[in-house]
Design an enzyme around this catalytic site. Structure first.
Site, PDB file in Angstrom:
ATOM      1  CD  GLU A 103      14.982  69.213  12.077  1.00  0.00           C
ATOM      2  OE1 GLU A 103      15.264  70.307  12.578  1.00  0.00           O
ATOM      3  OE2 GLU A 103      15.620  68.713  11.119  1.00  0.00           O
TER       4      GLU A 103
ATOM      5  N   GLY B 242      42.165  73.261   8.624  1.00  0.00           N
ATOM      6  CA  GLY B 242      41.490  74.263   9.446  1.00  0.00           C
ATOM      7  C   GLY B 242      41.778  74.050  10.926  1.00  0.00           C
TER       8      GLY B 242
ATOM      9  N   GLY C 106      40.519  75.643  13.469  1.00  0.00           N
ATOM     10  CA  GLY C 106      39.483  76.273  14.287  1.00  0.00           C
ATOM     11  C   GLY C 106      38.976  75.308  15.350  1.00  0.00           C
TER      12      GLY C 106
ATOM     13  CD  GLU D  55      44.119  78.248  10.358  1.00  0.00           C
ATOM     14  OE1 GLU D  55      43.241  77.461  10.710  1.00  0.00           O
ATOM     15  OE2 GLU D  55      43.900  79.295   9.707  1.00  0.00           O
TER      16      GLU D  55
ATOM     17  CG  HIS E 227      42.379  77.006  49.031  1.00  0.00           C
ATOM     18  ND1 HIS E 227      43.289  77.190  48.015  1.00  0.00           N
ATOM     19  CD2 HIS E 227      42.946  76.117  49.912  1.00  0.00           C
ATOM     20  CE1 HIS E 227      44.371  76.466  48.280  1.00  0.00           C
ATOM     21  NE2 HIS E 227      44.183  75.808  49.419  1.00  0.00           N
TER      22      HIS E 227
END
Ligand SMILES: Cc1cc2nc3c(=O)[nH]c(=O)nc-3n(C[C@H](O)[C@H](O)[C@H](O)COP(=O)(O)OP(=O)(O)OC[C@H]3O[C@@H](n4cnc5c(N)ncnc54)[C@H](O)[C@@H]3O)c2cc1C
Length: 464
Positions: A32, A178, A180, A201, A442
């Site tokens: 990493e 954007g 998204g 967008e 419920h």
């Protein structure tokens, strides 16, 4: 030492794959380049964005719903520095958790930039240079924010999601390019905290890949939050100065829209990241979008090298990367795992949340399949009235002939958690009637799923 497997990249694809390989008896190395593990998801993606979404949600509730709940408090004040610091702490706990898991599974972590010397040798350029000798390699190098060719990301005024997670101040006017998932989640954070938020967008709707009903309902909810949307607008220019930013876009009528703000978040997608990986040294090629090409088993053109997650095709999602990481590990151990990509859910952590799995109505229309729709609104749910979360609905798409569920789309409180039940039902190829005959506690939001299934079947919803 020679490793059985070396994983390059420690995001959710890489670290999960490393753990599964270790669990299956392999000797594993992880490379990493950053000092903390966890990749985009834990450091600058899923986790920090959700931490800020949760904090801003609490603030928004304190400002807008407490009074109606009978809770009277002085006007809440934002300590933004503390909000960002808490987010940092959440990230720290998560990345430390991954480091612990590496130790627990006896996985060796190499910190530094990994690159291929040849198909069995990885060079790690860190504080010191090291060389790893390995039998198999799993490339899990993820993705980076992408931009448009004419936009210069200065990381001060014109920013990506990474900078939007560490701002020093709340923007007065945040312009987002954007509509998204990432743009809408971060836009929600700042809209709740009081920023004016404008989303530009290119397509005719936000979250364009999700079911259109979800897009329509989310637009309504986010407009209530004060967000402004400019769909079908093509951004042509973005200019940042020391304190301001100007965005120009062509409107659908051929005019020019000019927006002035103090920050512009460019969230036009992400690109697969293979920079400096030395793919040329082993003859692995990428497609037009820069993604590593693999076969259905995620094997690259080189026999001992696999690739997973954002760096290969498919949805750029942490859980997709994880599934692929597990699949490759199990294959290496001689097992025959399988991923049904149709059943990888997609989630937007706005409020209401949006989640979907399976086919959208648009996809079914396009395929020419005979389908039926059952839907049920949150406003008819006792649970939603109790929590004041009445925005939203559940939409179930089922095969008209067999009643098999083909898609479940939810917009509403806790949709992100609820979609797992949809995945379960579809994994077992349940029919709408199957789900409608199962007892749902419920009062819960999940009752809307049961009712939508009833609505899709001949019986019809009870509470509508
Ligand atoms: C703001 C934001 C919010 C998001 N929210 C969500 C969400 O809620 N849910 C969701 O499912 N997804 C979310 N995502 C997407 C998710 O983060 C990615 O899909 C996921 O991280 C991909 O995992 P990965 O393992 O493929 O790659 P990454 O997480 O990108 O990890 C790749 C790692 O590889 C390292 N690396 C790259 N090249 C090298 C090299 N040569 N040598 C050594 N190391 C290298 C990188 O430093 C990085 O740590 C979000 C993304 C963003 C940006």
């Amino acid at each position: 030492m020679k490793y059985d497997v070396t994983v390059i990249g420690s995001g959710p694809g890489g670290y999960v794959s490393a753990i599964r390989c270790a669990q299956l008896g392999m000797k594993v190395a992880v490379v990493e380049k950053y000092n903390t593990l966890g990749g985009t998801c834990l450091n600058v993606g899923c986790i920090p964005s959700k931490a800020l979404l949760d904090s801003s949600h609490h603030y928004h509730d304190a400002e807008h719903t407490f009074k109606e709940h009978g809770i009277e408090i002085a006007k809440p004040k934002i300590n933004f520095e503390q909000m960002i610091a808490r987010k940092g702490e959440v990230v720290k706990q998560n990345v430390e958790g991954v480091a612990y898991l590496m130790k627990k599974n006896k996985i060796d972590v190499f910190t530094g930039h990994g690159s291929f010397v040849d198909k069995n040798t990885i060079k790690v350029a860190g504080e010191k240079e090291e060389t790893i000798s390995t039998d198999k390699v799993i490339i899990a190098t993820g993705s980076k924010p992408s931009t448009l060719p004419f936009i210069e990301i200065d990381k001060k005024r014109v920013i990506t999601s990474t900078e939007a997670l560490v701002l020093k101040e709340i923007p007065k006017h945040l312009i987002i390019i954007g509509g998204g998932v990432i743009g809408l989640e971060l836009g929600s954070v700042y809209a709740r905290l009081g920023s004016q938020v404008s989303v530009v967008e290119y397509f005719d709707k936000i979250i364009p890949t999700m079911d259109s009903t979800m897009s329509r309902e989310l637009t309504k909810s986010l407009k209530k939050l004060g967000m402004k949307f400019y769909t079908k607008h093509k951004v042509t220019e973005v200019k940042g100065t020391a304190k301001t930013v100007t965005v120009k876009a062509d409107t659908p009528k051929g005019e020019v829209l000019e927006l002035k703000g103090d920050y512009c978040l460019v969230s036009v997608g992400r690109r697969a990241y293979t920079d400096g990986l030395g793919l040329e040294n082993i003859g692995i090629t990428t497609d037009k979008a820069g993604r590593i090409e693999t076969d259905a088993h995620l094997k690259t053109s080189v026999d001992n090298i696999y690739a997973i997650g954002d760096v290969v095709k498919g949805a750029m999602l942490a859980h997709k990367a994880e599934e692929e990481g597990v699949m490759v590990a199990e294959q290496l151990a001689g097992q025959k795992p399988h991923i049904d990509y149709n059943l990888i859910p997609g989630v937007v952590y706005t409020w209401p949340e949006v989640a979907g799995v399976g086919k959208t109505e648009e996809q079914l229309k396009e395929s020419g399949m005979d389908y039926k729709v059952g839907s049920f609104p949150y406003k008819a749910l006792g649970r939603a009235r109790a929590s004041m979360d009445t925005d939203g609905l559940v939409k179930v798409l089922a095969d008209k002939n067999t009643d098999e569920i083909l898609g479940i789309h939810i917009i509403g409180a806790r949709a992100a958690d609820m979609i797992a039940a949809g995945v379960t039902a579809m994994e077992f190829r349940a029919s709408a009637e199957d789900v409608s005959r199962m007892s749902h506690a419920h009062p819960t939001y999940m009752e809307a799923v049961k009712e939508a299934c009833l609505a899709a079947s001949d019986a019809g919803a009870i509470h509508m």
